[in-house]
Structures are given as structure tokens and as C-alpha cells.
Design an enzyme around this catalytic site. Structure first.
Site, PDB file in Angstrom:
ATOM      1  N   HIS A   1      -8.841 -49.451 -44.562  1.00 59.63           N
ATOM      2  CA  HIS A   1      -8.557 -49.787 -45.960  1.00 59.63           C
ATOM      3  C   HIS A   1      -8.897 -48.668 -46.945  1.00 59.63           C
ATOM      4  O   HIS A   1      -9.564 -48.882 -47.946  1.00 59.63           O
ATOM      5  CB  HIS A   1      -9.304 -51.066 -46.349  1.00 59.63           C
TER       6      HIS A   1
ATOM      7  N   GLN B   1      -7.516 -46.185 -39.539  1.00 62.84           N
ATOM      8  CA  GLN B   1      -6.474 -46.094 -40.557  1.00 62.84           C
ATOM      9  C   GLN B   1      -6.579 -44.804 -41.367  1.00 62.84           C
ATOM     10  O   GLN B   1      -5.823 -44.605 -42.319  1.00 62.84           O
ATOM     11  CB  GLN B   1      -6.563 -47.303 -41.498  1.00 62.84           C
TER      12      GLN B   1
ATOM     13  N   TYR C   1      -7.668 -59.251 -59.761  1.00 63.16           N
ATOM     14  CA  TYR C   1      -6.765 -59.946 -58.845  1.00 63.16           C
ATOM     15  C   TYR C   1      -7.505 -60.797 -57.814  1.00 63.16           C
ATOM     16  O   TYR C   1      -6.877 -61.375 -56.929  1.00 63.16           O
ATOM     17  CB  TYR C   1      -5.796 -58.934 -58.220  1.00 63.16           C
TER      18      TYR C   1
ATOM     19  N   TYR D   1     -10.393 -63.274 -41.083  1.00 69.95           N
ATOM     20  CA  TYR D   1      -9.960 -63.189 -39.691  1.00 69.95           C
ATOM     21  C   TYR D   1     -10.856 -63.975 -38.747  1.00 69.95           C
ATOM     22  O   TYR D   1     -10.438 -64.331 -37.643  1.00 69.95           O
ATOM     23  CB  TYR D   1      -9.879 -61.718 -39.254  1.00 69.95           C
TER      24      TYR D   1
ATOM     25  N   GLU E   1       0.426 -59.700 -50.538  1.00 69.12           N
ATOM     26  CA  GLU E   1       0.889 -60.035 -51.883  1.00 69.12           C
ATOM     27  C   GLU E   1       1.469 -58.844 -52.621  1.00 69.12           C
ATOM     28  O   GLU E   1       1.174 -57.687 -52.319  1.00 69.12           O
ATOM     29  CB  GLU E   1      -0.251 -60.644 -52.696  1.00 69.12           C
TER      30      GLU E   1
END
Length: 391
Positions: free
Chosen positions: A171, A105, A274, A285, A264
Site C-alpha cells: 500500500h 507491492q 473518506y 481480511y 471504491e
């Protein structure tokens, strides 16, 4: 990977269906049940109140920003290029960009213009930087954009880094946005698929951080007195933040990828936690359960969530009038959900208003100053597309 229909074909089908009745443009009178669940049915693109016009192609486009006062945009390609797209001219490579650690990523990330861009030409960029021992982390830099026949950036200065650098290629988040008053730079910093750093106050992973434009820490940050990376933190308990937006009243929203399900959208507040990885409306997963948000009310709960996942990417506030019924909405792309999601804003409440099935992964959403909405589709043959309102 399944074969995806070319966007040109999708656009043609949408145009052919212009005579079809448009989907309801306003939110249903009572969306409480839908809003409180992970469900969000998709509508065929042919029934959307717009057609899709393909404009240009890019290699793994990741982010874009329109250049004020022009009909041009800066677009990052994940492998390491910065492109200057011009509506009435050629698309050019911008020289002077930093080397990026490309893979997974990681790579080139976000690009935004400074609030004082008209006077200074300053832009902000994020990318992934390699560290020692096969580690990596996101960094943010500022530079001056020089336009012309051979566009380039000058004086690149790194002003922020993820701390610590860790192994893995996921991430990073590294989304950027300025506050509406132009005084503060907010950065989404993912937890790098390491879980615990999202709750670790000695790391800036899994956080939204708030800085001055030069990278220094504002004196009124909620944890500024603690120094170090802790002083940077605005909010915590985030997973993989891939969209930040301020609405027309100055409320701050973020979206983030949850684990297996549980994507979300949050209303961001200073010092708020959060909950990730302690709570989530999704699960790990590997099948292990994560307690849902209602089990731990001390953590800030999402305003909306999706399960099955839609894999959110890109987030933009829409305050224009070009698309009837869209004023005061959030627009969010979906990767695995392969489409565009619209959410009505009602004070501090969100409603799941529309979800259109593009059959293509949507990476980025931007709104131009004329009120038109533009998207980047994901992948090696990613497209810049414009949403054209139906007559």
C-alpha cells in the site's frame, strides 16, 4: 496462480468476433440499483466495441505516460527500470534512474510529465526507498529527461517522502497527477496496511497530498497553518490509492482498493475524510466487520463501490470521440477483476456503464492525444496494448 490465456489469443478471439453485436455503448437508462450496490457484471471481451492490439512486452510494468508531441511513452517497470517506448523505433532503457526498494507491492511507481515539459523536459517519478530497521516508504522526485540515442534523466531531486517510513511491503500507492491548471502536484499516499495512519493527522499515510511543483506546500492547503506533514494533506481516510484523474470540468476523482470487498471511486474534495479504517463497504481480511459508510454519514461516501473486489489499478478520464458513447467517462483497470471498467460521469454522480472481461490483470490505463486508449497488463510478461475501435 491460474494459467492465463496469452493476450494475443484474446485479441485474435476478439477480432474473430467482429461480426458479433457490440455491447450497449451508452449507460442504461436506469442504473440506480447497480450503482448503489457492489455488483457489476462483466461482458465478454468479444462483445466489446473494440479489439485488442498487442504492441510490446515489459517486465512487471506499473505506469506509463505519453510524451507530448511524440509517439513515444515512458513506462516504469516495478523492479527498477524506466523504459522509453517508441511507436516507430526501439524500446530503450533510460539511464540515471534511482535505486528502488523492490519487493511485495514496492518498487518503481508512477511517471508523469510536468505541465511545462515542452520547455523544460521535466518529469516526475515515484518509487520506494528503504529506511532504517527494515522500514520503507514512497518518495517522489523530479528530473530532466534527455532524449536521443542514449536517453537519460539528469538532476534528479527528491521533493516528497512518506512520513513515517514503516515496516511491510504494501500500500505505497504513490500515484501522481497535476491539477488541470498545472499549478499543483497531487500524490496518492497509501496507509501502508497499517490502518490507523489514514486518520492520523501527524502522518501523510492514507492521504492525498497537494504540493507546489517544487515540493513546497501551497499556502492555501486546508491544513497549511498546522505545519509539518499535516500541511501537505488535501484529503484523508484513504486506503490504497492506485488511480487519480481530473475530468473535463476539473472534478478530481480517485479510486482505491478497499479491504475484503469495498473497492471504491471517490470524488475528492479538500479537507474531506473518506472514513478508512472506521468505515468501508468491505470487511477486514480476517473476517472482522467494518461498519458500512451509511452508518457514519459524517464521512464522505464513495460514488461507486465493488464487492466482490475488482482490485482497481489505473484511472483515466476519457473525453474523446474515437469510441462511440465513451465521451465524458472514467476508465479504470482491474487486477483481480481482470478487465477494464467504464463509468459514465453525470456531474458529481458516476454510473457503472461497462465492464469487460480481459482474462488478464490490467495495471494501467492511459489516453493518448489522438483519443486512443492504451493499457498495461500486469506481471512478468506484461503487455502494452492498444484498444482499436471496431468499424
Amino acid at each position: 496462480m491460474k494459467n492465463l490465456p496469452p493476450l494475443a489469443l484474446i485479441a485474435a478471439l476478439a477480432v474473430a468476433a467482429c461480426s458479433a453485436p457490440a455491447a450497449t455503448e451508452a449507460a442504461p437508462a436506469d442504473t440506480a440499483k447497480l450503482d448503489a450496490s457492489g455488483d457489476h457484471p462483466a461482458t465478454p471481451l468479444a462483445d466489446a466495441p473494440f479489439t485488442v492490439k498487442e504492441i510490446a512486452s515489459f517486465n512487471e510494468p506499473w505506469a506509463m505516460t505519453f510524451i507530448p508531441g511524440t509517439r513515444a511513452a515512458l513506462i516504469t517497470e516495478k523492479s527498477g527500470k524506466l523504459k522509453l517506448w517508441q511507436e516507430n523505433g526501439a524500446t530503450q532503457d533510460v539511464a540515471g534512474v534511482p535505486p528502488v526498494a523492490y519487493g511485495g507491492q514496492g518498487g518503481f511507481g508512477d511517471v508523469i510529465v510536468a505541465p511545462d515539459f515542452a520547455a523544460t523536459g521535466t518529469i516526475y517519478l515515484s518509487w520506494v526507498e528503504a529506511g532504517t530497521g527494515n522500514t520503507a516508504g514512497a518518495v517522489v522526485g523530479k528530473a530532466k529527461l534527455v532524449q536521443g540515442a542514449a536517453p537519460r534523466i539528469e538532476g534528479l531531486q527528491i521533493i516528497w517522502k512518506q512520513d513515517p517510513k514503516v515496516t511491510g511491503r504494501g500500500h505505497y500507492s504513490h500515484r501522481l497527477i497535476f491539477s488541470p491548471d498545472g499549478k499543483y502536484l497531487f500524490i496518492g499516499s497509501g496507509e501502508r496496511q497499517k490502518f490507523d495512519p489514514a486518520q492520523d493527522m501527524k502522518a501523510n499515510l492514507g492521504k492525498i497530498v497537494r504540493l507546489n511543483p517544487d515540493g513546497s506546500v501551497p499556502a492555501d492547503n486546508p491544513f497549511s497553518s498546522e505545519g509539518g506533514v499535516t500541511a501537505q494533506i488535501w484529503s484523508l481516510g484513504h486506503r490504497n490509492i492506485l488511480g487519480l484523474a481530473f475530468d473535463g470540468t476539473g472534478r478530481f476523482w480517485n479510486q482505491e482498493m478497499g479491504p475484503k470487498g469495498g473497492d471504491e471511486v471517490n470524488l475528492v474534495a479538500a479537507k474531506a475524510n473518506y472514513g478508512y479504517p472506521i468505515v468501508s463497504n468491505g470487511d477486514h481480511y480476517d473476517g472482522k466487520d467494518i461498519p458500512d459508510h451509511p452508518t457514519r454519514p459524517e464521512f464522505a461516501a464513495p460514488k461507486l463501490w465493488w464487492n466482490p473486489a475488482v482490485s482497481p489499478a489505473g484511472l483515466a478520464f476519457y473525453g474523446g470521440d474515437l469510441y462511440p458513447g465513451w465521451k465524458n467517462s472514467l476508465l479504470m483497470g482491474a487486477l483481480s477483476g481482470e478487465g477494464l471498467i467504464r463509468m459514465d460521469i453525470d456531474g458529481e454522480t458516476l454510473h457503472k456503464s461497462d465492464r469487460w472481461d480481459f482474462g488478464r490483470r490490467i495495471r494501467e490505463v492511459e489516453v493518448r492525444d489522438d483519443g486512443s486508449v492504451w493499457l498495461l497488463t500486469d506481471g512478468e510478461d506484461g503487455k502494452l496494448v492498444k484498444l482499436v475501435p471496431k468499424k
